[in-house]
Motif scaffolding. Structure first.
Motif, PDB file in Angstrom:
ATOM      1  N   ASP A 123       0.884  -1.327   0.182  1.00 51.19           N
ATOM      2  CA  ASP A 123       0.042  -0.029  -0.063  1.00 51.19           C
ATOM      3  C   ASP A 123       0.731   1.279  -0.124  1.00 51.19           C
ATOM      4  OD1 ASP A 123      -2.292  -1.539   0.001  1.00 51.19           O
ATOM      5  OD2 ASP A 123      -2.471  -1.528   2.172  1.00 51.19           O
ATOM      6  N   VAL A 124       1.840   1.234   0.783  1.00 51.79           N
ATOM      7  CA  VAL A 124       2.812   2.601   1.033  1.00 51.79           C
ATOM      8  C   VAL A 124       3.396   2.626  -0.209  1.00 51.79           C
ATOM      9  CG1 VAL A 124       4.661   3.431   2.078  1.00 51.79           C
ATOM     10  CG2 VAL A 124       2.983   2.469   3.267  1.00 51.79           C
ATOM     11  N   TYR A 125       3.971   1.586  -0.879  1.00 49.41           N
ATOM     12  CA  TYR A 125       4.819   1.405  -2.129  1.00 49.41           C
ATOM     13  C   TYR A 125       3.849   2.224  -3.476  1.00 49.41           C
ATOM     14  CZ  TYR A 125       7.094   0.069  -6.548  1.00 49.41           C
ATOM     15  OH  TYR A 125       7.539   0.003  -7.782  1.00 49.41           O
ATOM     16  N   VAL A 183       6.349  -1.264  14.971  1.00 46.34           N
ATOM     17  CA  VAL A 183       7.031  -0.471  15.802  1.00 46.34           C
ATOM     18  C   VAL A 183       6.964   0.948  14.973  1.00 46.34           C
ATOM     19  CG1 VAL A 183       8.850   0.377  17.132  1.00 46.34           C
ATOM     20  CG2 VAL A 183       8.390  -2.046  16.872  1.00 46.34           C
ATOM     21  N   THR A 184       6.251   1.952  15.745  1.00 50.03           N
ATOM     22  CA  THR A 184       6.185   3.223  15.280  1.00 50.03           C
ATOM     23  C   THR A 184       7.365   4.268  16.013  1.00 50.03           C
ATOM     24  OG1 THR A 184       3.879   2.864  14.996  1.00 50.03           O
ATOM     25  CG2 THR A 184       4.690   5.263  15.110  1.00 50.03           C
ATOM     26  N   VAL A 185       8.135   5.024  14.831  1.00 53.95           N
ATOM     27  CA  VAL A 185       9.234   5.600  15.150  1.00 53.95           C
ATOM     28  C   VAL A 185       8.987   7.177  15.013  1.00 53.95           C
ATOM     29  CG1 VAL A 185      11.520   5.911  14.854  1.00 53.95           C
ATOM     30  CG2 VAL A 185      10.543   3.779  14.818  1.00 53.95           C
ATOM     31  N   THR A 189       6.134   3.814  10.779  1.00 56.28           N
ATOM     32  CA  THR A 189       5.732   2.678  11.344  1.00 56.28           C
ATOM     33  C   THR A 189       6.197   1.510  10.669  1.00 56.28           C
ATOM     34  OG1 THR A 189       3.433   3.288  12.414  1.00 56.28           O
ATOM     35  CG2 THR A 189       3.779   0.992  12.227  1.00 56.28           C
ATOM     36  N   PHE A 190       6.955   0.740  11.096  1.00 54.03           N
ATOM     37  CA  PHE A 190       7.707  -0.285  10.620  1.00 54.03           C
ATOM     38  C   PHE A 190       6.855  -1.687  10.943  1.00 54.03           C
ATOM     39  CE2 PHE A 190      10.593   3.180  10.408  1.00 54.03           C
ATOM     40  CZ  PHE A 190      11.083   2.509   9.200  1.00 54.03           C
ATOM     41  N   ALA A 191       6.967  -2.835  10.311  1.00 47.71           N
ATOM     42  CA  ALA A 191       6.360  -4.022  10.485  1.00 47.71           C
ATOM     43  C   ALA A 191       7.166  -5.112  10.091  1.00 47.71           C
ATOM     44  CB  ALA A 191       4.849  -4.128   9.994  1.00 47.71           C
ATOM     45  N   ARG A 192       6.980  -6.247  11.028  1.00 48.04           N
ATOM     46  CA  ARG A 192       7.805  -7.505  10.527  1.00 48.04           C
ATOM     47  C   ARG A 192       6.807  -8.649  10.960  1.00 48.04           C
ATOM     48  NH1 ARG A 192      11.193 -11.891  11.487  1.00 48.04           N
ATOM     49  NH2 ARG A 192      11.145 -11.350  13.573  1.00 48.04           N
ATOM     50  N   ASP A 193       6.544  -9.836  10.039  1.00 48.66           N
ATOM     51  CA  ASP A 193       6.149 -10.969  10.456  1.00 48.66           C
ATOM     52  C   ASP A 193       7.089 -11.893  11.215  1.00 48.66           C
ATOM     53  OD1 ASP A 193       4.628 -13.386  10.717  1.00 48.66           O
ATOM     54  OD2 ASP A 193       4.215 -13.659   8.627  1.00 48.66           O
ATOM     55  N   LEU A 245       8.446  -0.666   6.013  1.00 52.10           N
ATOM     56  CA  LEU A 245       7.577   0.456   6.246  1.00 52.10           C
ATOM     57  C   LEU A 245       5.866   0.430   5.996  1.00 52.10           C
ATOM     58  CD1 LEU A 245       7.511   3.549   7.171  1.00 52.10           C
ATOM     59  CD2 LEU A 245       7.934   4.238   4.908  1.00 52.10           C
ATOM     60  N   VAL A 246       4.929   0.544   6.794  1.00 45.85           N
ATOM     61  CA  VAL A 246       3.602   0.289   6.327  1.00 45.85           C
ATOM     62  C   VAL A 246       2.675   1.202   6.675  1.00 45.85           C
ATOM     63  CG1 VAL A 246       3.896  -2.252   7.104  1.00 45.85           C
ATOM     64  CG2 VAL A 246       3.514  -0.531   8.913  1.00 45.85           C
ATOM     65  N   ALA A 247       3.393   2.274   7.265  1.00 43.02           N
ATOM     66  CA  ALA A 247       2.590   3.578   7.429  1.00 43.02           C
ATOM     67  C   ALA A 247       3.433   4.808   7.525  1.00 43.02           C
ATOM     68  CB  ALA A 247       1.524   3.479   8.423  1.00 43.02           C
ATOM     69  N   THR A 248       3.080   5.983   7.043  1.00 41.11           N
ATOM     70  CA  THR A 248       3.769   7.449   7.221  1.00 41.11           C
ATOM     71  C   THR A 248       2.791   8.378   7.634  1.00 41.11           C
ATOM     72  OG1 THR A 248       3.384   8.116   4.909  1.00 41.11           O
ATOM     73  CG2 THR A 248       5.488   6.703   5.419  1.00 41.11           C
ATOM     74  N   GLU A 249       3.368   9.344   8.607  1.00 44.27           N
ATOM     75  CA  GLU A 249       2.721  10.300   8.904  1.00 44.27           C
ATOM     76  C   GLU A 249       3.507  11.557   9.285  1.00 44.27           C
ATOM     77  OE1 GLU A 249      -0.231  11.740  12.763  1.00 44.27           O
ATOM     78  OE2 GLU A 249       0.304   9.671  12.467  1.00 44.27           O
ATOM     79  N   SER A 250       3.318  12.705   8.792  1.00 49.00           N
ATOM     80  CA  SER A 250       4.036  13.879   9.043  1.00 49.00           C
ATOM     81  C   SER A 250       3.563  14.828  10.265  1.00 49.00           C
ATOM     82  CB  SER A 250       4.080  14.838   7.847  1.00 49.00           C
ATOM     83  OG  SER A 250       4.678  14.313   6.805  1.00 49.00           O
ATOM     84  N   ALA A 251       4.342  14.819  11.233  1.00 48.65           N
ATOM     85  CA  ALA A 251       3.877  15.584  12.671  1.00 48.65           C
ATOM     86  C   ALA A 251       3.898  17.135  12.278  1.00 48.65           C
ATOM     87  CB  ALA A 251       4.846  15.358  13.771  1.00 48.65           C
ATOM     88  N   GLU A 252       2.921  18.020  12.677  1.00 46.21           N
ATOM     89  CA  GLU A 252       2.648  19.095  12.417  1.00 46.21           C
ATOM     90  C   GLU A 252       3.811  20.036  13.479  1.00 46.21           C
ATOM     91  OE1 GLU A 252       1.121  20.666  10.166  1.00 46.21           O
ATOM     92  OE2 GLU A 252       0.249  18.892   9.424  1.00 46.21           O
TER      93      GLU A 252
END
Length: 241
Positions: A142-144, A185-187, A220-224, A234-241
């Protein structure tokens, strides 16, 4: 002086020139750009930007493939101490990280962060360069697809991005979860970047090519954890204001 024009001498001289010409035509001549002799014991040279010969997939430190998965159970005292260094004891984050550690005994927050920082830089620069191949093995589907759509939209407009990665000031784990066998894990990453978007005429339409900007991203990074594949995506991205 007549000995110089002796027929036998001329014949031998002509034969020598002929042999020299044939040798040069067969062996060629050195230009300084020849490949070095093949060494079967040397490590193969990796293309720039490729990590560990896995098509740019970045294995986070200490996330190497294990011969057999560790048994599920509570982390030992040593594991608890490692988690307590990055998340206060009794907090939701501390509990979530311990859950991940219970199914993946090789997980360590600090080495994970080192790998996340490396992945962040590679992804940011690959996006700026429009390097879809590098992105594909680092991102979830999805991110790709979202990144590719943005790149192709940019290319249709004839725009290019000039980007210089200055560095990362801070990276910290802010959230974690274990959903089935999938660890997330979200960084939160504080970075410095010089970036400018130019149109097809070379005019700057966004950013500033001479200014260092502070950027805060939440990724957010993920691994099985049940997979032998040690890599996180990388499974999700968000920009902090």
């Amino acid at each position: 002086m007549n000995e110089i024009f002796d027929p036998l001498t001329l014949i031998l001289l002509g034969l020598a020139v002929f042999i020299l010409f044939k040798l040069r035509s067969v062996l060629g001549k050195r230009t300084g750009n020849e490949r070095p002799p093949f060494d079967p014991y040397s490590k193969p040279e990796q293309p720039k930007g490729q990590a560990n010969g896995q098509d740019n997939v970045i294995p986070l430190p200490n996330q190497t493939a294990q011969p057999q998965p560790e048994p599920v159970g509570e982390p030992g005292p040593g594991g608890n101490m490692v988690i307590d260094k990055v998340a206060p004891a009794g907090s939701a984050l501390n509990s979530a990280l311990k859950q991940i550690l219970s199914v993946d005994r090789s997980f360590e927050p600090e080495p994970f962060l080192e790998g996340a920082r490396a992945a962040y830089e590679m992804i940011v620069m690959a996006f700026a360069d429009g390097d879809k191949k590098a992105l594909k093995s680092l991102l979830s589907r999805d991110v790709y697809e979202g990144f590719v759509a943005a790149i192709e939209d940019r290319e249709k407009r004839g725009e290019t991005i000039e980007s210089t990665f200055v560095g990362i000031d801070k990276a910290e784990i802010v959230e974690a979860a274990l959903k089935g066998s999938t660890a997330q894990v979200t960084v939160k990453i504080h970075s410095q970047l010089i970036s400018a978007t130019r149109d097809k005429d070379g005019e700057v339409v966004d950013g500033d090519p001479s200014k260092v900007s502070e950027v805060i991203d939440i990724w957010t990074f993920a691994r099985d954890t049940s997979s032998r594949d040690p890599n996180w995506k990388l499974v999700a991205t968000e920009s902090a204001e």
